[in-house]
Design an enzyme around this catalytic site. Structure first.
Site, PDB file in Angstrom:
ATOM      1  N   HIS A   1       0.808  -1.428   0.398  1.00 36.56           N
ATOM      2  CA  HIS A   1      -0.278  -0.028  -0.134  1.00 36.56           C
ATOM      3  C   HIS A   1       1.385   1.185   0.349  1.00 36.56           C
ATOM      4  CE1 HIS A   1      -2.829   2.925   1.657  1.00 36.56           C
ATOM      5  NE2 HIS A   1      -2.256   3.357   2.552  1.00 36.56           N
TER       6      HIS A   1
ATOM      7  N   ASP B   1       7.229  22.495 -25.077  1.00 34.17           N
ATOM      8  CA  ASP B   1       7.351  21.475 -25.118  1.00 34.17           C
ATOM      9  C   ASP B   1       7.905  20.732 -23.727  1.00 34.17           C
ATOM     10  OD1 ASP B   1       6.574  18.022 -24.191  1.00 34.17           O
ATOM     11  OD2 ASP B   1       6.120  17.986 -26.761  1.00 34.17           O
TER      12      ASP B   1
ATOM     13  N   TRP C   1       7.394  -0.217   3.997  1.00 34.62           N
ATOM     14  CA  TRP C   1       7.888   0.146   3.223  1.00 34.62           C
ATOM     15  C   TRP C   1       9.545   0.570   3.305  1.00 34.62           C
ATOM     16  CZ3 TRP C   1       9.054   5.763   1.735  1.00 34.62           C
ATOM     17  CH2 TRP C   1       9.195   6.735   2.043  1.00 34.62           C
TER      18      TRP C   1
ATOM     19  N   SER D   1      13.219   6.163 -13.400  1.00 37.48           N
ATOM     20  CA  SER D   1      12.362   7.239 -14.053  1.00 37.48           C
ATOM     21  C   SER D   1      11.881   8.878 -13.107  1.00 37.48           C
ATOM     22  CB  SER D   1      10.927   6.588 -13.884  1.00 37.48           C
ATOM     23  OG  SER D   1      10.108   6.987 -14.309  1.00 37.48           O
ATOM     24  N   SER D   2      12.230   8.694 -12.148  1.00 40.85           N
ATOM     25  CA  SER D   2      12.061   9.772 -11.035  1.00 40.85           C
ATOM     26  C   SER D   2      13.234  10.433 -11.855  1.00 40.85           C
ATOM     27  CB  SER D   2      11.904   9.613  -9.776  1.00 40.85           C
ATOM     28  OG  SER D   2      10.975   8.671  -9.445  1.00 40.85           O
TER      29      SER D   2
ATOM     30  N   HIS E   1      13.229  11.249   4.199  1.00 37.64           N
ATOM     31  CA  HIS E   1      12.823  12.562   4.666  1.00 37.64           C
ATOM     32  C   HIS E   1      12.745  13.494   4.179  1.00 37.64           C
ATOM     33  CE1 HIS E   1      10.679  15.042   7.678  1.00 37.64           C
ATOM     34  NE2 HIS E   1      11.423  15.480   7.344  1.00 37.64           N
TER      35      HIS E   1
ATOM     36  N   GLU F   1      12.060  12.564   0.753  1.00 35.48           N
ATOM     37  CA  GLU F   1      10.898  12.231  -0.317  1.00 35.48           C
ATOM     38  C   GLU F   1      10.069  12.998   0.253  1.00 35.48           C
ATOM     39  OE1 GLU F   1      10.835  10.157  -2.842  1.00 35.48           O
ATOM     40  OE2 GLU F   1       8.576  10.409  -2.442  1.00 35.48           O
TER      41      GLU F   1
ATOM     42  N   TYR G   1       9.099  16.223   1.646  1.00 33.76           N
ATOM     43  CA  TYR G   1       9.115  16.414   0.926  1.00 33.76           C
ATOM     44  C   TYR G   1       8.643  17.058  -0.383  1.00 33.76           C
ATOM     45  CZ  TYR G   1      10.020  19.177   5.595  1.00 33.76           C
ATOM     46  OH  TYR G   1       9.340  18.580   6.674  1.00 33.76           O
TER      47      TYR G   1
ATOM     48  N   SER H   1      -0.636  27.946  -4.137  1.00 30.89           N
ATOM     49  CA  SER H   1      -0.199  28.930  -4.322  1.00 30.89           C
ATOM     50  C   SER H   1      -0.551  29.398  -5.624  1.00 30.89           C
ATOM     51  CB  SER H   1       1.310  29.238  -4.709  1.00 30.89           C
ATOM     52  OG  SER H   1       2.442  28.746  -2.880  1.00 30.89           O
TER      53      SER H   1
ATOM     54  N   HIS I   1      15.280  12.393  12.790  1.00 24.36           N
ATOM     55  CA  HIS I   1      14.767  12.427  13.199  1.00 24.36           C
ATOM     56  C   HIS I   1      13.172  11.335  13.349  1.00 24.36           C
ATOM     57  CE1 HIS I   1      11.823  15.284  10.943  1.00 24.36           C
ATOM     58  NE2 HIS I   1      12.369  13.592  10.254  1.00 24.36           N
ATOM     59  N   HIS I   2      13.958  10.315  12.909  1.00 21.83           N
ATOM     60  CA  HIS I   2      13.039   8.939  12.450  1.00 21.83           C
ATOM     61  C   HIS I   2      13.266   7.496  13.201  1.00 21.83           C
ATOM     62  CE1 HIS I   2      10.474  10.473   8.792  1.00 21.83           C
ATOM     63  NE2 HIS I   2      11.758  11.056   8.895  1.00 21.83           N
TER      64      HIS I   2
ATOM     65  N   THR J   1       7.859  26.659   6.843  1.00 21.69           N
ATOM     66  CA  THR J   1       6.122  26.470   6.551  1.00 21.69           C
ATOM     67  C   THR J   1       4.982  27.857   7.126  1.00 21.69           C
ATOM     68  OG1 THR J   1       7.184  23.964   6.753  1.00 21.69           O
ATOM     69  CG2 THR J   1       5.049  24.314   6.913  1.00 21.69           C
TER      70      THR J   1
ATOM     71  N   LYS K   1       4.377  29.853   4.255  1.00 24.07           N
ATOM     72  CA  LYS K   1       3.867  29.971   3.689  1.00 24.07           C
ATOM     73  C   LYS K   1       2.380  30.013   3.993  1.00 24.07           C
ATOM     74  CE  LYS K   1       5.980  27.001   0.348  1.00 24.07           C
ATOM     75  NZ  LYS K   1       6.512  27.322  -0.513  1.00 24.07           N
TER      76      LYS K   1
ATOM     77  N   ARG L   1       2.063   0.596  15.002  1.00 23.09           N
ATOM     78  CA  ARG L   1       1.274   0.561  13.959  1.00 23.09           C
ATOM     79  C   ARG L   1       1.322  -0.753  13.191  1.00 23.09           C
ATOM     80  NH1 ARG L   1       5.929   4.467  10.896  1.00 23.09           N
ATOM     81  NH2 ARG L   1       5.099   3.687   9.180  1.00 23.09           N
TER      82      ARG L   1
END
Lengths: 36, 525
Positions: free
Chosen positions: B77, B106, B142, B169-170, B253, B255, B257, B268, B302-303, B328, B331, B450
């Site tokens: 998932h 293009d 994951w 790809s990315s 991390h 990722e 963002y 925006s 921090h993870h 943040t 924003k 979890r």
């Protein structure tokens, strides 16, 4: 439009960006190898 | 070269038809559409796995699936939603919008663009097929932590190669975005005149180029540990499994963002349109985005507070994480400042954008709570974390993607969607997303871990509420498809500007946008 050739600036930019990506890939494997 | 007149190139300008159009396309709009459809398919596949998870957790006890399959569901998932739904959706939006927003005909590298997309169906087929392999699909989460991930059966190399392909790809997509933005802007379109969506994508593309190779490197090392006798993360061979966590989160991390910065860009664009005012604090938005991107590289640990870390390390990662709240907040303040005294109307894209501001902020605040190292010892690996990142990713990224879809859909198809159906989709989604995820904060604070298929009866009530919210949120997404179809098969012709307050080059094009646009660059004043 319709041109198949890339200009020099684009080519150089693409090459450098691929190089950066490859650098992060190999660099982090190397860094892990020396740290473990 | 005398025959290089525009007439001689008419063959390039014709729109191919049938399967050939989609397989061999180098057109940014076609590739954008392919990405968006692919992402919607993945959203429903990942969503159906979420439904299995919520069905299993509806009541205590084992109901429908065995624990191994449950763990596969949480893992696949997440991989489908992150790499298959959210990221390709933003690449699809980038493909459709960046050339139109900067006045380019293009993307800079159209053939590589085709390749970037067509890698994805193969990558995800390789991942999904693992559900049918001996040993089942990956079930270690994951995050793929060793040594647990090493217990994966035959699925292991499939998972690794699928991640390699997604990364390739990315990276190609990002290089394309950067080169397009830096080389192909219309005359007069300076960097500080670019729409915010283009800015956020430029910064996101740099993040992707820096961190996707790190993930690829991490899974390559897992692969060599498993099959080629290396010991990067194998303690028995002198390696260190915690090192994997450092490498993974150095990718993981930023990722987060990568999934949220383009959302900031979308919001925006939308809020000024429906406030009928220019964006408040444009340049501070750009600098805030760049600051968030920079900070995302120095907060990864921090993870991992509970893995054991020197106090100085904990303090550094705690404070660096808290610093992210500042740009943040800039924003959020700017979006509120844009709406302040504006002539607001509440069409579906604006509703999703406002819900984004409110609900993403909840995810941001729970993130601040998690950043506090001593408190994190309690929250770590509980449902509080699940609630936190789902608030960031669903009413954050996913709502922004939905807002963008409603906002630009009339430009893509040439027809307005049915506003009543759009609003029905918004209200059902906005209500049920909170029924789904808000109780999970309480479950986490009460200590529910979890990634478990069963739980003590003390957690029963909130789990039942959360599951009901989940089923209804899932069903609400069928309304999204219905709303899109009202535009695709539309009857109400969209104007070129589409929205009264819309500003930007894409709105100067006819609706639907022609197959080839801005072959002669517009002049930006």
């Amino acid at each position: 439009m319709g041109q198949n050739k890339l200009d020099k600036r684009t080519k150089r930019m693409v090459f450098l960006l691929f190089l950066v990506a490859a650098g992060f890939y190999i660099g982090f494997i190397a860094l892990t190898a020396v740290s473990s | 070269m005398s025959d290089h007149t525009s007439e001689a190139h008419d063959d390039h300008h014709a729109m191919p038809t049938g399967l050939e159009r989609w397989v061999f396309t180098t057109n940014h709009k076609d590739i954008g559409t392919l990405y968006l459809i692919f992402s919607l398919v993945m959203f429903f596949m990942g969503g159906s796995m979420a439904m299995i998870i919520r069905a299993e957790l509806f009541q205590p006890g084992l109901q429908f699936v065995d624990p191994q399959f449950f763990n596969s569901m949480t893992t696949v998932h997440a991989l489908l939603m992150v790499f298959g739904a959210v990221m390709p959706a933003f690449v699809g939006l980038a493909n459709w919008l960046i050339p139109m927003m900067i006045g380019a005909p293009d993307m800079a590298l159209p053939r590589m663009n085709n390749w970037s997309f067509w890698i994805l169906p193969f990558a995800f087929s390789m991942l999904i097929i693992t559900l049918f392999l001996p040993g089942g699909a990956p079930a270690g989460g994951w995050t793929l932590y060793p040594p647990l991930v090493m217990q994966t059966g035959d699925a292991f190399p499939f998972m690794v190669f699928a991640i390699h392909l997604m990364g390739a790809s990315s990276i190609m997509g990002s290089i394309n975005v950067i080169v397009t933005i830096l080389n192909m802007r219309a005359p007069g379109m300076t960097l500080m005149k670019m729409p915010l969506f283009v800015w956020t994508w430029l910064i996101t593309a740099y993040l992707l180029i820096a961190v996707m190779p790190v993930l690829a490197g991490a899974v390559t090392m897992l692969l060599t540990d498993r099959y080629f006798g290396t010991s990067f993360f194998n303690a028995a061979g002198g390696g260190d499994p915690v090192l994997f966590q450092h490498v993974f989160w150095f990718f993981g991390h930023p990722e987060v963002y990568i999934m949220i910065l383009p959302s900031f860009g979308v919001v925006s664009q939308i809020i000024p349109t429906f406030s009928r005012k220019p964006l408040f604090g444009y340049s501070s938005m750009v600098y805030a985005t760049a600051s968030i991107a920079f900070l995302s590289f120095i907060v990864w640990a921090h993870h991992m507070f509970t893995t054991g870390m020197p106090i100085a390390g904990q303090v550094f990662f705690m404070l660096a994480t808290m610093l992210i709240a500042i740009p943040t907040a800039v924003k959020i303040f700017n979006w509120l400042g844009t709406m302040w005294k504006g002539e607001l109307t509440f069409e579906t894209p604006m509703l999703f954008a406002i819900a984004f501001v409110l609900l993403f902020t909840i995810g941001g605040f729970s993130g601040l709570m998690l950043a506090i190292a001593p408190a994190d010892y309690q929250y770590h690996d509980t449902y509080f974390v699940v609630a936190h990142f789902h608030y960031v990713l669903v009413p954050g990224s996913v709502f922004a993607i939905m807002a963008a879809t409603y906002y630009w859909l009339p430009k893509w198809t040439g027809f307005y969607y049915d506003e009543k159906i759009g609003k029905l989709h918004f209200w059902t989604s906005a209500i049920f997303i909170n029924v789904l995820f808000f109780p999970q904060h309480f479950l986490g604070l009460a200590g529910m871990p979890r990634r478990i298929p069963d739980y003590p009866t003390q957690f029963a009530d909130f789990n039942m509420i959360s599951s009901i919210g989940g089923f209804l949120f899932g069903a609400s997404q069928l309304i999204f498809v219905w709303a899109i179809m009202t535009s695709v098969k539309g009857t109400k012709k969209a104007t070129d500007r589409v929205w009264e307050g819309a500003e930007g080059l894409e709105w100067t094009l006819p609706s639907p946008a022609p197959y080839h646009s801005f072959e002669t660059p517009p002049e930006v004043k």
